[in-house]
Design an enzyme around this catalytic site. Sequence first.
Site, PDB file in Angstrom:
ATOM      1  N   GLY A  70      30.169  74.620   6.974  1.00  0.00           N
ATOM      2  CA  GLY A  70      30.716  73.694   7.956  1.00  0.00           C
ATOM      3  C   GLY A  70      29.762  72.599   8.377  1.00  0.00           C
ATOM      4  N   GLN A 178      36.705  76.233  13.297  1.00  0.00           N
ATOM      5  CA  GLN A 178      37.224  77.370  14.070  1.00  0.00           C
ATOM      6  C   GLN A 178      38.711  77.604  13.896  1.00  0.00           C
ATOM      7  OE1 GLN A 178      35.793  79.766  15.604  1.00  0.00           O
ATOM      8  NE2 GLN A 178      33.674  79.046  15.690  1.00  0.00           N
ATOM      9  N   SER A 198      34.630  76.026   7.023  1.00  0.00           N
ATOM     10  CA  SER A 198      33.506  76.886   6.642  1.00  0.00           C
ATOM     11  C   SER A 198      34.004  78.256   6.220  1.00  0.00           C
ATOM     12  CB  SER A 198      32.536  77.023   7.823  1.00  0.00           C
ATOM     13  OG  SER A 198      31.412  77.792   7.476  1.00  0.00           O
ATOM     14  N   HIS A 200      32.727  81.361   5.918  1.00  0.00           N
ATOM     15  CA  HIS A 200      32.439  82.631   6.602  1.00  0.00           C
ATOM     16  C   HIS A 200      33.177  82.793   7.915  1.00  0.00           C
ATOM     17  CE1 HIS A 200      29.436  81.404   9.815  1.00  0.00           C
ATOM     18  NE2 HIS A 200      29.508  80.305   9.098  1.00  0.00           N
ATOM     19  N   THR A 236      23.979  72.182  -8.035  1.00  0.00           N
ATOM     20  CA  THR A 236      24.906  72.952  -8.856  1.00  0.00           C
ATOM     21  C   THR A 236      25.999  73.571  -7.986  1.00  0.00           C
ATOM     22  OG1 THR A 236      23.130  73.466 -10.409  1.00  0.00           O
ATOM     23  CG2 THR A 236      25.095  74.856 -10.499  1.00  0.00           C
ATOM     24  N   CYS A 325      24.664  78.477  16.586  1.00  0.00           N
ATOM     25  CA  CYS A 325      23.744  77.363  16.342  1.00  0.00           C
ATOM     26  C   CYS A 325      23.102  76.861  17.624  1.00  0.00           C
ATOM     27  CB  CYS A 325      24.471  76.207  15.646  1.00  0.00           C
ATOM     28  SG  CYS A 325      25.025  76.629  13.984  1.00  0.00           S
TER      29      CYS A 325
END
Length: 380
Positions: A70, A178, A198, A200, A236, A325
Site C-alpha cells: 500500500g 482499508q 495492499s 496483507h 523483478t 506505521c
Amino acid sequence: MMKYFDYAATCPLDREAAEIYIQAATEHFGNSQSLHDMGSTAENILEVCRREFSNLLDVESAGIFFTSGGSESNFLSIMALLSALRKKGKHIITGAAEHSSVYNLMKKLETEGWEVTYLPLNRKGQIEYDSVIKAARKETVLVSIHHGNPEIGTLQPLEAIAAFCKSQDVLLHSDCVQTFGKIPIASIARSVDALSISGHKFYGPKGTGAAYINPRLAWKPLIAGTAHEKGFRPGTVNIPGIAAMTMAAQKAHLIMEAETVRMRKLRSLFRETLSDMTDRVQIFGDDEAYQIPGILGMSIKGIEGQYVMLECNRKGYAISTGTACHTGMVSPAKTMTAMGITGKEAKEFFRISFGRETKAEDVEALAKTIAELSLHASAF
C-alpha cells in the site's frame, strides 16, 4: 493463546493463498520479462492476475499495476498523477489523517514548491464535502483522500468529491487499503483517477499490493528506463506474491457479504456489552452507513490508550493504539488530531479490529475487559 484484535494492521496469510504462493514460487518461477517459455508462463500468470483485479474493481486491466504494498502504491500513484495533470497549478488537497505514506510524501512535496491543504475531520471522522469545495482553487490540480480511515474506520464521501474534482479538471487519488476486500469499492474505482490497495490487509502475503491508474492519463515513469509494469515501478515482478494476493482477493470478495453481516453482529455485541459504560467509554465514528464494520476506534476516559493496549496484552488480547506505521511515535493518532481532539484526551485513543477468526465469545470477553479497565479508571 493470544486473541488477535488487530486485523486493521495486518492479517494472517490465507492458507489457500499460501499454497498458491508455494506452487508459483517452485513451479513457475521464471522472470516475466524473460523471453523463454518459463518467462512466458510467468508473464501469462501475471496478466491473468491483472485481469482478475480489473474484474474485481470493474476497471480496465491496462490501469492495474502490481507493487510491493500500500505505501508504495500510494507513493507511485500520486507521483504518476502529478506527471499527468490536466491543468497547470501547484496546489494539492489531502486529509489531515491520511496514512503516513501519503502524509510524509505531501510534506516532501511542500519542500519542492507544492502547496498542500490538509483538511480536518468532523466529529464523525469524515471530511466534509463542503470543505473540499472551499479549499479548492483554480491552481488545485490533485486531491488525495483515503476511502476508509485506518484508525476509526469511517468512510469518506468519495463519489461526491470525485464528481466535483472531475468538474474542475482536478485529479483524484484514494488510498483504499482499508476497504478493498471488506466492502464493495467498484463504484469508487470507476470514480477516481487512481487508487491503492495492499495484499496483507485481505489475507494476502505481505510485500504485495496494487495500484490503479486511469489508463487514459498520460503519466510518465518516475524513473526513466524502468521496464517492469510498463515503467510504473522498477524491480523483478513478484509473480508468486501476486498470484497469492489474487487468490486472497477472490476469496475476500466471495465471502464479503457474509463477513459484513457477521462483523456487524460482532460490533453490536461489543457495543451492547459496553452499553452501561457510555459515560466512560467512547466509540468514534460509529454510523453504520459510513463505517467499516470491523474497525472500532475508541477511548476510555482518564486512561491512556497505551496503558489499555498493554493491559489487554497482559490479559491475552492483541489490540493497537493506531496504525502500525504510526506506533512508537510520541504524538497522538493523526485521526484524533484531525478531529480536533488534542492533549490528554487524544492519547486515550486505542483501536480494536475484527477478522475472520474473531469469535463472538472473544469479542464479549474483550468488551468485559475494557469495561473493567473503565471501572478501574473511574475509581481514581
